[in-house]
Design an enzyme around this catalytic site. Structure first.
Site, mmCIF file in Angstrom:
data_model
loop_
_atom_site.group_PDB
_atom_site.id
_atom_site.type_symbol
_atom_site.label_atom_id
_atom_site.label_comp_id
_atom_site.label_asym_id
_atom_site.label_seq_id
_atom_site.Cartn_x
_atom_site.Cartn_y
_atom_site.Cartn_z
ATOM 1 N N GLU A 25 36.966 40.466 47.790
ATOM 2 C CA GLU A 25 37.242 38.835 46.770
ATOM 3 C C GLU A 25 35.572 38.173 47.160
ATOM 4 O O GLU A 25 34.786 37.489 46.028
ATOM 5 C CB GLU A 25 38.742 38.494 46.926
ATOM 6 C CG GLU A 25 39.233 39.564 47.097
ATOM 7 C CD GLU A 25 39.659 40.021 45.579
ATOM 8 O OE1 GLU A 25 39.178 39.374 44.270
ATOM 9 O OE2 GLU A 25 40.928 40.372 45.038
ATOM 10 N N HIS A 28 32.647 39.118 44.797
ATOM 11 C CA HIS A 28 33.237 38.234 43.472
ATOM 12 C C HIS A 28 32.637 37.232 43.273
ATOM 13 O O HIS A 28 31.901 36.246 42.364
ATOM 14 C CB HIS A 28 34.477 38.752 42.651
ATOM 15 C CG HIS A 28 34.988 39.997 42.664
ATOM 16 N ND1 HIS A 28 34.543 41.138 42.294
ATOM 17 C CD2 HIS A 28 36.329 40.835 42.874
ATOM 18 C CE1 HIS A 28 34.965 42.168 41.649
ATOM 19 N NE2 HIS A 28 36.008 42.242 42.515
#
Length: 426
Positions: A25, A28
């Site tokens: 994550e 991202h």
């Protein structure tokens, strides 16, 4: 076999899940921020909320089960709070700009300007016109203004801060960066594993089984296997297995190193039945590699080679799935992964590092598959947009991802149910 529950095993298992999800994550998140996208939330885990705080523009959330996560970017989904003409609101104006828009509890906003919305644009012009006591007043809106509604505060997202405003390349990088971080982590762990495990130089006997040909021939634990039937063995244990499998009932000449001397031993493998009822040819020894420290080049090269071999193995597994060459017991969900992780965490740090690298690589490759709802599918849609020169209808794309997500959840429920049954069966 149910793994032994130890504090170390439990901590290392939770830590591994947390690290794999967080670094994915974070990929991202980092490239979305680099592109200028407003990241509303960085979340790790599912289930009950453990911790949540706001730092800058982003809310960071940690939940009980670190089995997944998400980065919520402005513009990916419809905004949950909207302001419409005819609606009565209050605005906090400071320095000739609206800093906060209040949508409820207006009587409590004493220092704010209250009026009926005549027109508002929160994305491009960043202006709002209010009917204030019969007079139209137009105000500029700060690009970082907040909307307060139902006791919740949310920053507005001008068009240039939304996911859809960025180039195809910037959006693709923000999507691809998650798997990329897992690939980078896997490579680092495989290289670390190569340095920690060393470079195999020979194969040694670490166990001689009772009443087996090796014991009868005089082979001893600690013997270094130098050659078999004139073939140098080196660090290739598969060569030993191959030579033994072709020699059932045939005498073999083993040259071993023992106490600084070379000893010749004649061993005749015999055919036997293993625990699963299969016919196998054995001499009855356990083997282990003898290693030396790796050079920098050897560590990097071995790490790359191990990662390539692992990638091939993962794709072979996907091939079996596509061809239907599997049973439900061959699949595993979070419970199976946690079970294996705990076993290897208890077995030692080398096993744990190798498994962490494998899981990180698998997570990257799986997410890059063109399955709806995964990163790979989103990259396919961005590729189509680049070719067509215009994006796919967002409603159609959302429908495809929704169907894919539902199918993945059904599969997850099935494999988790099977994992629970398997645990009860022991």
């Amino acid at each position: 076999m149910t793994p032994q529950l130890t504090p170390q095993g439990i901590i290392l298992t939770v830590l591994l899940f947390f690290v794999l999800v967080t670094i994915h994550e974070w990929g991202h998140f980092y490239f979305a921020k680099r592109a200028g996208i407003l990241v509303r939330e960085f979340a790790i885990g599912f289930g009950p909320k453990v911790l949540s705080f706001l730092r800058g523009e982003t809310k960071y959330t940690l939940r009980m089960l670190p089995l997944g996560g998400y980065v919520r970017m402005a513009g990916e989904d419809p905004e949950t709070v909207q302001v419409q003409p005819g609606q009565t609101i209050a605005v906090d104006v400071r320095g000739n700009k609206v800093k906060t828009l209040y949508l409820d509890r207006l009587d409590e906003r004493i220092d704010a300007v209250r009026g009926e919305v005549k027109s508002i644009d929160l994305e491009r012009r960043l202006t709002v016109t209010l009917d204030v006591d019969g007079s139209d007043e137009t105000y500029r809106i700060d690009p970082q203004a907040n909307i307060v509604a139902r006791n919740r505060e949310m920053q507005i997202a001008p068009w240039d801060r939304q996911f859809g405003s960025k180039t195809v390349g910037q959006r693709a990088m923000a999507i691809f960066a998650g798997p990329l971080m897992n690939i980078a982590l896997a490579l680092g762990l495989f290289i670390g594993f190569a340095f920690m495990s060393g470079i195999p130089v020979n194969i040694a006997v670490n166990q001689v089984f009772k009443d087996q040909p090796a014991e009868e021939a005089g082979l001893q634990a600690g013997d270094v296997i130098l050659s078999i039937n004139g073939q140098t063995i080196g660090a290739d244990s598969s060569k030993i297995t191959e030579l033994v499998s072709r020699s059932a009932g045939k005498p073999m000449e083993w040259i071993v190193g023992r106490d600084g001397e070379q000893v010749r031993i004649e061993i005749t493998p015999k055919e036997t039945v293993d625990n699963e009822g299969n016919q196998v040819i054995r001499v009855g020894v356990g083997m282990m590699p003898l290693t030396r420290s790796a050079t920098l080049q050897e560590g990097v090269t071995n790490g790359l080679n191990t990662m390539w071999a692992a990638t091939v193995t993962i794709f072979q597994g996907f091939q079996k799935l596509i061809l239907g060459q599997f049973t439900l017991d061959d699949l595993g969900g979070p419970l199976r992964i946690a079970e294996v992780t705990m076993q290897l965490a208890n077995a030692g740090i080398l096993y744990y590092i190798w498994w962490a690298a494998m899981l990180s690589l698998y997570l990257a490759i799986f997410n890059l598959l063109p399955i709806p709802a995964l990163d790979g599918s989103r990259l396919i849609f961005l590729g189509l947009e680049a070719v067509r020169g215009r994006p796919i209808d967002p409603n159609r794309e959302s429908l495809v991802h929704f169907i894919g997500f539902a199918m993945l959840m059904l599969l997850m429920v099935a494999v988790t149910y099977n994992d629970i049954l398997r645990l009860f069966r022991g």
